[in-house]
Design a protein around this motif. Structure first.
Motif, PDB file in Angstrom:
ATOM      1  N   THR A 153     -11.420 -50.604  40.447  1.00  0.00           N
ATOM      2  CA  THR A 153     -12.604 -50.187  41.192  1.00  0.00           C
ATOM      3  C   THR A 153     -13.068 -48.850  40.639  1.00  0.00           C
ATOM      4  O   THR A 153     -12.272 -47.914  40.523  1.00  0.00           O
ATOM      5  CB  THR A 153     -12.297 -50.059  42.691  1.00  0.00           C
ATOM      6  N   LEU A 154     -14.342 -48.759  40.301  1.00  0.00           N
ATOM      7  CA  LEU A 154     -14.940 -47.604  39.637  1.00  0.00           C
ATOM      8  C   LEU A 154     -15.980 -46.961  40.545  1.00  0.00           C
ATOM      9  O   LEU A 154     -16.779 -47.659  41.164  1.00  0.00           O
ATOM     10  CB  LEU A 154     -15.606 -48.068  38.330  1.00  0.00           C
ATOM     11  N   CYS A 155     -15.975 -45.635  40.606  1.00  0.00           N
ATOM     12  CA  CYS A 155     -16.980 -44.898  41.388  1.00  0.00           C
ATOM     13  C   CYS A 155     -17.695 -43.875  40.524  1.00  0.00           C
ATOM     14  O   CYS A 155     -17.124 -43.302  39.591  1.00  0.00           O
ATOM     15  CB  CYS A 155     -16.313 -44.155  42.554  1.00  0.00           C
ATOM     16  N   THR A 156     -18.951 -43.645  40.855  1.00  0.00           N
ATOM     17  CA  THR A 156     -19.713 -42.511  40.353  1.00  0.00           C
ATOM     18  C   THR A 156     -20.732 -42.153  41.418  1.00  0.00           C
ATOM     19  O   THR A 156     -21.070 -42.985  42.270  1.00  0.00           O
ATOM     20  CB  THR A 156     -20.392 -42.815  39.009  1.00  0.00           C
ATOM     21  N   PRO A 159     -25.585 -43.415  38.545  1.00  0.00           N
ATOM     22  CA  PRO A 159     -25.750 -43.507  37.089  1.00  0.00           C
ATOM     23  C   PRO A 159     -26.852 -42.596  36.554  1.00  0.00           C
ATOM     24  O   PRO A 159     -26.903 -42.344  35.349  1.00  0.00           O
ATOM     25  CB  PRO A 159     -26.092 -44.990  36.872  1.00  0.00           C
ATOM     26  N   ARG A 167     -25.074 -42.939  29.507  1.00  0.00           N
ATOM     27  CA  ARG A 167     -25.384 -44.073  30.381  1.00  0.00           C
ATOM     28  C   ARG A 167     -25.013 -45.392  29.704  1.00  0.00           C
ATOM     29  O   ARG A 167     -24.481 -46.310  30.343  1.00  0.00           O
ATOM     30  CB  ARG A 167     -26.872 -44.054  30.757  1.00  0.00           C
ATOM     31  N   PHE A 170     -21.287 -45.646  29.934  1.00  0.00           N
ATOM     32  CA  PHE A 170     -20.891 -45.963  31.300  1.00  0.00           C
ATOM     33  C   PHE A 170     -21.183 -47.422  31.626  1.00  0.00           C
ATOM     34  O   PHE A 170     -20.364 -48.113  32.252  1.00  0.00           O
ATOM     35  CB  PHE A 170     -21.619 -45.053  32.294  1.00  0.00           C
ATOM     36  N   ASP A 171     -22.344 -47.903  31.214  1.00  0.00           N
ATOM     37  CA  ASP A 171     -22.701 -49.294  31.485  1.00  0.00           C
ATOM     38  C   ASP A 171     -21.699 -50.252  30.847  1.00  0.00           C
ATOM     39  O   ASP A 171     -21.336 -51.285  31.444  1.00  0.00           O
ATOM     40  CB  ASP A 171     -24.111 -49.592  30.975  1.00  0.00           C
ATOM     41  N   GLU A 174     -18.656 -50.103  33.017  1.00  0.00           N
ATOM     42  CA  GLU A 174     -18.874 -50.737  34.319  1.00  0.00           C
ATOM     43  C   GLU A 174     -18.794 -52.261  34.223  1.00  0.00           C
ATOM     44  O   GLU A 174     -18.329 -52.920  35.159  1.00  0.00           O
ATOM     45  CB  GLU A 174     -20.227 -50.314  34.882  1.00  0.00           C
ATOM     46  N   ARG A 175     -19.212 -52.799  33.102  1.00  0.00           N
ATOM     47  CA  ARG A 175     -19.161 -54.251  32.938  1.00  0.00           C
ATOM     48  C   ARG A 175     -17.725 -54.787  32.843  1.00  0.00           C
ATOM     49  O   ARG A 175     -17.497 -55.986  33.026  1.00  0.00           O
ATOM     50  CB  ARG A 175     -19.956 -54.671  31.701  1.00  0.00           C
ATOM     51  N   SER A 180     -17.755 -51.711  41.365  1.00  0.00           N
ATOM     52  CA  SER A 180     -18.225 -50.330  41.222  1.00  0.00           C
ATOM     53  C   SER A 180     -19.005 -49.938  42.469  1.00  0.00           C
ATOM     54  O   SER A 180     -19.673 -50.769  43.082  1.00  0.00           O
ATOM     55  CB  SER A 180     -19.094 -50.164  39.970  1.00  0.00           C
ATOM     56  N   TYR A 182     -21.410 -46.506  44.237  1.00  0.00           N
ATOM     57  CA  TYR A 182     -22.151 -45.284  43.966  1.00  0.00           C
ATOM     58  C   TYR A 182     -22.262 -44.429  45.234  1.00  0.00           C
ATOM     59  O   TYR A 182     -22.057 -44.901  46.345  1.00  0.00           O
ATOM     60  CB  TYR A 182     -23.569 -45.604  43.485  1.00  0.00           C
TER      61      TYR A 182
END
Length: 257
Positions: A153-156, A159, A167, A170-171, A174-175, A180, A182
């Motif tokens: 699980t990813l958080c930011t 974006p 970016r 990061f994209d 994220e894939r 994810s 935000y």
């Protein structure tokens, strides 16, 4: 190291200054001539109160704060203060903000706390592990040992904080992950320390955005660096992970940026 009692006193000061101003109509100023970087009365008054407490207890320590800059920055010990990390959430009435207070020794982050007074949660590390206190009692924090990006699980925060090359990197990352989220600001890093999320990736951070969180993450078993794998204390582009293996995998996706 810093007594836990002092962490509690810092948290109490933060609650005293922020809670009466949360979800209330108040003065909001914009720190940018172009764009929007909000600051509130709560930001300024909270930092003033925290600075006063630190000066009284540790007069030979320096202080670096978001709103009032640096004093004694050359000292061995320097406190790093973000009175409200997540000011945009604060002014929107969303409780994903917190007060950050960290301590560096010769530039290395050694202790820190994040308090979210509205929820009543305190996360801290003082050299003897990372800990949580809140509505669900007290517990020692520990990251979870997720090793594969496909399970992570990813958080930011958003974006939108990334420059174009960042970016794109990061994209790509994220894939690879399972989930994810935000809009989390400092709260995401504490959820990583608590074993709820696995990765936090951000850019454009200042020292006061991250110093307090570094000891919490590291003393819970996690890894936090910049995107080149170097120390995170100076801010910039940051990646935090719950395990060394996951950190290494995610860093490979970000290195090109």
């Amino acid at each position: 190291m810093i007594p836990v009692d002092f962490i509690h006193r810092l948290a109490a000061v933060a609650a005293r200054e922020t809670l009466p101003r949360f979800r209330q109509a108040g003065l909001i100023a914009n720190k940018l001539a172009a764009g929007f970087d909000p600051v509130t009365e709560a930001d300024r008054e909270t930092e003033k109160a925290i600075r006063a407490l630190i000066r009284t207890e540790f007069p030979d320590h320096g202080i670096l704060g978001e709103e009032f800059g640096a004093e004694g920055a050359e000292n061995r010990y320097v406190w790093v203060v973000d009175p409200i990390d997540g000011t945009r959430s604060f002014i929107a009435g969303i409780p994903l903000w917190g007060t950050l207070v960290g301590l560096t020794e010769e530039g290395d982050a050694v202790a820190g706390m994040m308090v979210q007074p509205f929820i009543g949660e305190l996360f801290y590390a003082t050299g003897h592990g990372a800990h949580y206190e809140g509505p669900h009692g007290r517990t020692r924090l520990a990251t979870r040992a997720t090793e594969n990006l496909a399970d992570a699980t990813l958080c930011t925060t958003t974006p939108a904080i990334f420059e174009p090359a960042q970016r794109a990197a990061f994209d790509r990352l994220e894939r690879q992950v399972r989930l994810s989220r935000y809009g989390t600001d400092c709260y995401a890093y504490c959820m990583l320390a608590a074993g709820q999320v696995d990765l936090v990736v951000e850019a454009g951070l200042q020292p006061y955005d991250i110093v307090a969180l570094i000891p919490i993450i590291e003393q819970a078993g996690g890894v936090v660096t910049d995107w080149s794998g170097g120390p995170a204390e100076n801010g910039g582009s940051i990646i935090a992970a719950g395990s060394a293996g996951l950190h290494s995998q995610a860093l490979a996706f970000l290195a090109s940026a």
